[in-house]
Design a protein around this motif. Structure first.
Motif, PDB file in Angstrom:
ATOM      1  N   TRP A   7      -2.846 -83.384 -22.478  1.00  0.00           N
ATOM      2  CA  TRP A   7      -3.590 -82.129 -22.389  1.00  0.00           C
ATOM      3  C   TRP A   7      -3.657 -81.492 -23.772  1.00  0.00           C
ATOM      4  N   ARG A  19       0.748 -73.682 -19.999  1.00  0.00           N
ATOM      5  CA  ARG A  19      -0.172 -74.689 -19.450  1.00  0.00           C
ATOM      6  C   ARG A  19       0.556 -75.514 -18.390  1.00  0.00           C
ATOM      7  N   HIS A  22       0.714 -73.821 -14.959  1.00  0.00           N
ATOM      8  CA  HIS A  22      -0.548 -73.959 -14.230  1.00  0.00           C
ATOM      9  C   HIS A  22      -0.655 -75.351 -13.594  1.00  0.00           C
ATOM     10  N   LEU A  23      -0.338 -76.374 -14.369  1.00  0.00           N
ATOM     11  CA  LEU A  23      -0.435 -77.746 -13.870  1.00  0.00           C
ATOM     12  C   LEU A  23       0.596 -78.031 -12.775  1.00  0.00           C
ATOM     13  N   LYS A  26      -0.568 -76.378  -9.559  1.00  0.00           N
ATOM     14  CA  LYS A  26      -1.679 -77.147  -8.986  1.00  0.00           C
ATOM     15  C   LYS A  26      -1.152 -78.433  -8.331  1.00  0.00           C
ATOM     16  N   VAL A  91       6.166 -83.951 -15.892  1.00  0.00           N
ATOM     17  CA  VAL A  91       5.569 -83.056 -16.882  1.00  0.00           C
ATOM     18  C   VAL A  91       6.504 -83.095 -18.080  1.00  0.00           C
ATOM     19  N   TYR A 108       2.295 -86.065 -17.500  1.00  0.00           N
ATOM     20  CA  TYR A 108       1.528 -85.098 -18.289  1.00  0.00           C
ATOM     21  C   TYR A 108       2.257 -84.883 -19.605  1.00  0.00           C
TER      22      TYR A 108
END
Length: 142
Positions: A7, A19, A22-23, A26, A91, A108
């Motif tokens: 990202w 960020r 948020h991910l 989601k 993440v 991620y």
């Protein structure tokens, strides 16, 4: 073969932690089990606090490694690679490539704005590629 999504962060205010929140929210809404790897215990605590600050409608059950129920929560925040448990999504906020990316379906990672951190992200990208991972690059708008 894991899919690694890098990202692109757009500015200094668009930090990886915000960020990531948020991910994570989601992914949790999509019923994913998530491991988060931070660079340090202090950065793990910062992320923990950011997740608690999400609006009630976006609540994400989470805990720091070693805390919470014995069965775990959908999101576990770690700061050492040996703390990671097998989950579908990682993440990665550590700024380092993990030694066994095959343990996750999706990873991620983040490309910061600062030149030195951006160069480190390029090195991680190449190493994931050499490890046989499928790679994707997304902008913050995605």
């Amino acid at each position: 073969m894991p899919q690694v999504i890098f990202w692109q962060l757009t500015d200094e205010a668009d930090g990886a932690e915000s960020r990531a929140c948020h991910l994570i929210a989601k992914a949790y809404a999509n019923k994913k089990k998530i491991a988060v790897l931070c660079a340090s215990n202090a950065s793990a605590e910062v992320l923990d606090e950011l997740l608690w600050q999400l609006p009630a409608a976006r609540f994400v059950p989470h805990n720091l490694f070693g805390e919470g129920p014995s069965s775990g929560t959908p999101v576990e925040i770690c700061w050492q690679e040996n703390q990671l448990t097998r989950r579908s999504l990682l993440v990665n906020l550590s700024g380092e490539m993990i030694s066994s990316p095959q343990s996750f379906q999706t990873i991620y990672d983040f490309v910061p704005v600062a030149d030195d951190a951006k160069q480190a992200a390029r090195v991680r990208y190449k190493r994931y590629q050499q490890a046989g991972c499928q790679l994707q690059f997304k902008s913050a708008d995605s």
